[in-house]
Design an enzyme around this catalytic site. Structure first.
Site, PDB file in Angstrom:
ATOM      1  N   GLY A  31     -37.844 -11.439 -41.535  1.00 51.14           N
ATOM      2  CA  GLY A  31     -38.414 -12.182 -40.413  1.00 51.14           C
ATOM      3  C   GLY A  31     -37.645 -13.450 -40.106  1.00 51.14           C
ATOM      4  N   HIS A  34     -33.313 -14.137 -35.658  1.00 50.22           N
ATOM      5  CA  HIS A  34     -32.362 -14.866 -34.818  1.00 50.22           C
ATOM      6  C   HIS A  34     -31.406 -13.849 -34.201  1.00 50.22           C
ATOM      7  CE1 HIS A  34     -29.728 -14.195 -38.214  1.00 50.22           C
ATOM      8  NE2 HIS A  34     -30.574 -14.841 -39.009  1.00 50.22           N
ATOM      9  N   ALA A  35     -30.412 -14.365 -33.476  1.00 56.48           N
ATOM     10  CA  ALA A  35     -29.507 -13.461 -32.754  1.00 56.48           C
ATOM     11  C   ALA A  35     -28.739 -12.531 -33.699  1.00 56.48           C
ATOM     12  CB  ALA A  35     -28.540 -14.277 -31.901  1.00 56.48           C
ATOM     13  N   HIS A  37     -30.013 -11.017 -36.370  1.00 64.26           N
ATOM     14  CA  HIS A  37     -30.907  -9.856 -36.550  1.00 64.26           C
ATOM     15  C   HIS A  37     -30.903  -9.000 -35.283  1.00 64.26           C
ATOM     16  CE1 HIS A  37     -33.005 -12.703 -39.441  1.00 64.26           C
ATOM     17  NE2 HIS A  37     -32.791 -11.655 -40.200  1.00 64.26           N
ATOM     18  N   GLN A  61     -37.131 -10.778 -54.817  1.00 63.90           N
ATOM     19  CA  GLN A  61     -35.717 -11.152 -54.746  1.00 63.90           C
ATOM     20  C   GLN A  61     -35.496 -12.664 -54.778  1.00 63.90           C
ATOM     21  OE1 GLN A  61     -35.298  -9.267 -50.695  1.00 63.90           O
ATOM     22  NE2 GLN A  61     -33.858 -10.944 -50.366  1.00 63.90           N
ATOM     23  N   GLY A 147     -26.102  -7.004 -42.257  1.00 63.70           N
ATOM     24  CA  GLY A 147     -25.061  -7.906 -41.756  1.00 63.70           C
ATOM     25  C   GLY A 147     -23.995  -8.179 -42.810  1.00 63.70           C
ATOM     26  N   ASP A 150     -24.010 -11.342 -45.582  1.00 65.95           N
ATOM     27  CA  ASP A 150     -24.459 -11.107 -46.961  1.00 65.95           C
ATOM     28  C   ASP A 150     -23.574 -10.014 -47.551  1.00 65.95           C
ATOM     29  OD1 ASP A 150     -26.991 -12.793 -47.145  1.00 65.95           O
ATOM     30  OD2 ASP A 150     -27.295 -11.688 -45.291  1.00 65.95           O
ATOM     31  N   SER A 185     -28.508 -17.724 -39.657  1.00 61.00           N
ATOM     32  CA  SER A 185     -29.308 -17.477 -40.855  1.00 61.00           C
ATOM     33  C   SER A 185     -30.714 -17.989 -40.576  1.00 61.00           C
ATOM     34  CB  SER A 185     -28.713 -18.247 -42.036  1.00 61.00           C
ATOM     35  OG  SER A 185     -29.653 -18.361 -43.072  1.00 61.00           O
TER      36      SER A 185
END
Ligand code: PAF
Length: 302
Positions: A31, A34-35, A37, A61, A147, A150, A185
């Site tokens: 959640g 942002h752009a 995602h 995590q 992405g 990461d 991020s």
């Protein structure tokens, strides 16, 4: 767009889709979209009949309780963005729904998980593997989108898919940056104005460092921010170790920023390399504290 909280409801909607031979794409997220995602979502929507986006801040995590507590949560805004992006289903389960009993599975990723994020965030990738494998089991997607920012996570997920022999295609999507270069991020939302101004130096230094390697003959080795030449360590910035130290020094020179690690690794094994000639796919991975906000970024040198 359907918003689904229960696993059984999601499975039954997806069973109908699968019955009519529809392809399913999954974009796992935590959640605070942002752009970056939305770029993953755009790929998924373009390549699949049904796109599922999961929104779940996965507790297993987080090795730092405060990081979990402070992680930004914006579910209403997220759903609005996703509805406008052509998403078919948003899956927003509770922790009890995902983990009715504690997930005690231990994944073994060998050397891939002992460096960088794996070294500084113990247990992090085990938690990522727990949630991603769980989502793959629930959704059974044809493709799943992650992405490249990461970068280590991507390698770990590919390894997990190989180990578990899962029938899912992992699609890597390029890093999306703000206009000034800062990698997008969810954590950027936590930056104060001063921290946000400082943060731009991470990508500025990283992207500048590509020039040291890629166009050595044309480079004057100029300091990315202060205009001074060469690395204070005395090493030639064209050498891998010189570049590594130059990047670290330059980022640390910004008062708000503190480098946790900057490693130049082979993009396949993720093991640090000593010379540029040691890898055809050298990748720089950095983690930086900007105040109390931890940011990561990735640069490709080839
Ligand atoms: O990259 C993330 O946002 C998370 O690690 C992921 C893949 C959604 C798993 O919780």
């Amino acid at each position: 767009m359907k918003i689904i909280e229960k696993i059984d409801d999601l499975k039954s909607v997806l069973a109908t889709a699968r019955h009519t031979h529809k392809s399913i794409g999954l974009v796992p997220t935590m959640g605070a979209l942002h752009a970056g995602h939305l770029a993953l979502v755009a790929h998924a929507v373009a390549e699949n009949d049904v796109t599922v986006v999961s929104i779940f801040v996965n507790p297993t995590q987080f090795n730092d309780k405060n990081d979990l507590k402070n992680y930004p949560r914006t579910p209403e805004a997220d759903c609005e963005l996703l509805a406008n992006a052509g998403v078919s289903i948003v899956f927003m389960p509770t922790a009890e729904e995902v983990y009715p009993t504690p997930d005690t599975r231990q994944f073994e990723f060998g050397a891939l998980a002992t460096v960088m994020e794996g070294a500084f965030r113990p247990g992090h990738f085990n938690g990522v593997a727990q949630i991603v494998s769980r989502l793959f089991e629930i959704v059974a997607p044809d493709r799943a989108y992650f992405g490249e920012k990461d970068f280590q996570q991507l390698a770990i997920i590919r390894e997990m898919v190989k180990h578990l022999q899962l029938d899912v295609q992992i699609v890597a999507c390029p890093i999306v940056r703000e206009a000034d270069g800062l990698a997008m991020s969810s954590r950027n939302a936590r930056l104060t104005a001063a921290q946000r101004q400082a943060a731009v130096n991470i990508s500025r230094v990283l992207l500048h460092s590509r020039g040291l390697r890629v166009k050595p003959a044309m480079t004057s080795h100029t300091d990315a921010m202060t205009g001074s030449s060469n690395c204070h360590c005395g090493l030639d910035p064209q050498s891998l170790e010189g570049t590594r130290q130059w990047v670290t020094e330059q980022v640390n020179a910004v008062p708000e920023l503190q480098v946790e690690y900057f490693a130049i690794v082979d993009g396949t094994t993720l093991q640090p390399i000593k010379n540029w000639a040691d890898s055809a796919f050298p990748v720089g991975c950095i983690a930086v504290f900007d105040g109390d906000v931890r940011l990561i970024d990735t640069v490709f040198y080839a």
